[in-house]
Design an enzyme around this catalytic site. Structure first.
Site, PDB file in Angstrom:
ATOM      1  N   GLU A   1      -6.738   4.314   7.932  1.00 52.84           N
ATOM      2  CA  GLU A   1      -6.508   5.743   7.672  1.00 52.84           C
ATOM      3  C   GLU A   1      -7.743   6.378   7.046  1.00 52.84           C
ATOM      4  OE1 GLU A   1      -2.786   5.316   5.580  1.00 52.84           O
ATOM      5  OE2 GLU A   1      -1.758   4.887   7.465  1.00 52.84           O
TER       6      GLU A   1
ATOM      7  N   GLY B   1       2.385   2.128  10.671  1.00 55.94           N
ATOM      8  CA  GLY B   1       3.293   3.255  10.504  1.00 55.94           C
ATOM      9  C   GLY B   1       4.021   3.646  11.777  1.00 55.94           C
TER      10      GLY B   1
ATOM     11  N   SER C   1       3.530  -2.234  10.268  1.00 53.03           N
ATOM     12  CA  SER C   1       4.991  -2.175  10.428  1.00 53.03           C
ATOM     13  C   SER C   1       5.682  -3.479  10.041  1.00 53.03           C
ATOM     14  CB  SER C   1       5.359  -1.756  11.864  1.00 53.03           C
ATOM     15  OG  SER C   1       4.861  -0.456  12.119  1.00 53.03           O
TER      16      SER C   1
ATOM     17  N   ASN D   1       0.865  -1.186   0.000  1.00 47.91           N
ATOM     18  CA  ASN D   1       0.000   0.000   0.000  1.00 47.91           C
ATOM     19  C   ASN D   1       0.898   1.231   0.000  1.00 47.91           C
ATOM     20  OD1 ASN D   1      -1.828   2.025   0.485  1.00 47.91           O
ATOM     21  ND2 ASN D   1      -2.250   1.433   2.609  1.00 47.91           N
ATOM     22  N   TRP D   2       0.936   1.900  -1.137  1.00 50.49           N
ATOM     23  CA  TRP D   2       1.853   3.047  -1.247  1.00 50.49           C
ATOM     24  C   TRP D   2       1.272   4.337  -0.685  1.00 50.49           C
ATOM     25  CZ3 TRP D   2       4.099   2.276  -6.920  1.00 50.49           C
ATOM     26  CH2 TRP D   2       4.894   1.119  -6.909  1.00 50.49           C
ATOM     27  N   LYS D   3       0.034   4.278  -0.237  1.00 51.89           N
ATOM     28  CA  LYS D   3      -0.597   5.454   0.391  1.00 51.89           C
ATOM     29  C   LYS D   3      -0.429   6.686  -0.502  1.00 51.89           C
ATOM     30  CE  LYS D   3       0.404   3.321   4.793  1.00 51.89           C
ATOM     31  NZ  LYS D   3       0.225   3.395   6.222  1.00 51.89           N
TER      32      LYS D   3
ATOM     33  N   GLU E   1      -5.110  -5.464  10.682  1.00 49.39           N
ATOM     34  CA  GLU E   1      -4.144  -4.382  10.853  1.00 49.39           C
ATOM     35  C   GLU E   1      -4.431  -3.630  12.149  1.00 49.39           C
ATOM     36  OE1 GLU E   1      -2.254  -3.153   6.944  1.00 49.39           O
ATOM     37  OE2 GLU E   1      -4.033  -1.930   7.153  1.00 49.39           O
TER      38      GLU E   1
ATOM     39  N   GLY F   1       2.860  -1.318   4.270  1.00 49.36           N
ATOM     40  CA  GLY F   1       2.792   0.108   3.967  1.00 49.36           C
ATOM     41  C   GLY F   1       4.174   0.649   3.661  1.00 49.36           C
ATOM     42  N   GLY F   2       4.778   1.289   4.650  1.00 49.59           N
ATOM     43  CA  GLY F   2       6.053   1.984   4.444  1.00 49.59           C
ATOM     44  C   GLY F   2       7.116   1.149   3.745  1.00 49.59           C
TER      45      GLY F   2
ATOM     46  N   HIS G   1      -9.452   0.750   4.990  1.00 48.27           N
ATOM     47  CA  HIS G   1      -8.161   0.983   5.658  1.00 48.27           C
ATOM     48  C   HIS G   1      -8.376   1.916   6.852  1.00 48.27           C
ATOM     49  CE1 HIS G   1      -4.039   2.240   6.368  1.00 48.27           C
ATOM     50  NE2 HIS G   1      -3.670   1.159   5.714  1.00 48.27           N
TER      51      HIS G   1
HETATM   52  C1  PEP Z   1      -0.734  -0.105   5.872  1.00 40.81           C
HETATM   53  O1  PEP Z   1      -0.718   0.980   5.334  1.00 40.81           O
HETATM   54  O2  PEP Z   1      -1.688  -0.875   5.647  1.00 40.81           O
HETATM   55  C2  PEP Z   1       0.350  -0.460   6.769  1.00 40.81           C
HETATM   56  C3  PEP Z   1       0.295  -1.620   7.371  1.00 40.81           C
HETATM   57  O3  PEP Z   1       1.355   0.439   6.926  1.00 40.81           O
HETATM   58  P1  PEP Z   1       2.810   0.165   7.605  1.00 40.81           P
HETATM   59  O4  PEP Z   1       3.325  -1.127   7.029  1.00 40.81           O
HETATM   60  O5  PEP Z   1       3.622   1.337   7.217  1.00 40.81           O
HETATM   61  O6  PEP Z   1       2.586   0.048   9.065  1.00 40.81           O
END
Ligand code: PEP
Length: 267
Positions: free
Chosen positions: A103, A180, A220, A13-15, A174, A241-242, A101
């Site tokens: 966010e 994040g 993470s 997920n590049w957000k 999640e 994500g990141g 999600h």
């Molecule tokens: C996500 O955006 O779904 C996520 C899990 O982010 P991160 O891996 O950065 O925690």
């Protein structure tokens, strides 16, 4: 016991990162660096970069198939919704979509009721859904994490045809406190929640008590902790994500997922 049909999936997920030009280049690099035929790979760039990522991946045939996913979809099919994108508009651009999600729950006030309508729109157009659920830190500390996740799963699938959505559905557990933050759940916590999720799916009428539905962990995830999750037979991969913006990290994550995928195939 893992149903033979449950795939191992790594979705990135590049957000709100990458311009179209950057996204195309990054997608091609990740595709080359993660060429694991046993792992389903999905890259979810911002809407404006979907076409660039699709085109870049098509130009990398040696890297195997990498699917493209959107990060969101609107709950209506068409209409006066400025700035929104419908499931129909995604056709030809994406074959997967992330729904619910945390966010979006946080920033756009998305409720389970709204999310269930998004799941329905995705289903109408044959998009594969990654439905995100997960508790806040307060819920976990108060001992309510499982109740919260149960409620999210039920509410997010309310009114959706179970038999129709089953082949298209993946659930990402999640925990919000892990997204994040650099602080990830324990593999055993994720496995416990996967059991809660599948029991809830079973109660909704999914075949085989939800055992056929892939459950991913997200929060993470990195190349150094992916093994904690892939060691759990109930976890079928990760929503990243990141780390999904870093080719080295994705290479490590997908390589570790590939070990599990091959071990499962040999059973
Ligand atoms: C996500 O955006 O779904 C996520 C899990 O982010 P991160 O891996 O950065 O925690």
């Amino acid at each position: 016991m893992i149903p033979a049909m449950r795939p191992v999936i790594v979705a990135g997920n590049w957000k709100m990162h990458t311009t179209p030009a950057e996204a195309g280049e990054l997608a091609a690099t990740i595709a080359r660096r993660t060429n694991e035929p046993d792992v389903v790979r999905v890259l979810c760039p911002p809407f404006v970069s979907l076409a660039a990522v699709r085109d870049a991946l098509e130009a990398e045939p040696g890297a195997g198939a990498v699917a493209v996913g959107a990060q969101n979809v609107h709950h209506e099919t068409t209409g006066p919704y400025t700035g929104e994108v419908s499931a129909h508009m995604l056709q030809g651009l994406a074959s997967w979509v992330i729904v619910g999600h945390s966010e979006r729950r946080r920033d756009a006030g998305e409720t389970d009721e709204l999310i269930s309508r998004k799941v329905q729109r995705a289903l109408d157009t044959g998009l594969r859904v990654i439905l995100c659920v997960g508790e806040q830190l307060e819920d976990r500390e108060a001992g309510h994490a499982a109740d919260l996740v149960r409620t999210q799963v039920r509410g997010s699938l309310d009114g959706v045809d179970v038999a129709a959505i089953a082949p298209l559905l993946t659930i990402a557990y999640e925990p919000v406190w892990a997204i994040g933050t650099g602080r990830h759940a324990q593999g055993s916590d994720a496995a416990a929640m996967a059991a809660v999720i599948r029991a809830t799916l079973g109660g909704l009428g999914f075949d085989d008590r939800g055992e056929e539905i892939p459950v991913l962990y997200g929060g993470s995830v990195s190349s150094s902790n992916i093994g904690d999750f892939m060691d759990e037979p109930s976890i079928d991969g990760a929503l990243v994500g990141g780390a999904s913006l870093k080719p080295d990290e994705m290479a490590g994550i997908v390589a570790r997922a590939g070990l599990t995928a091959r071990a499962r195939a040999q059973r």
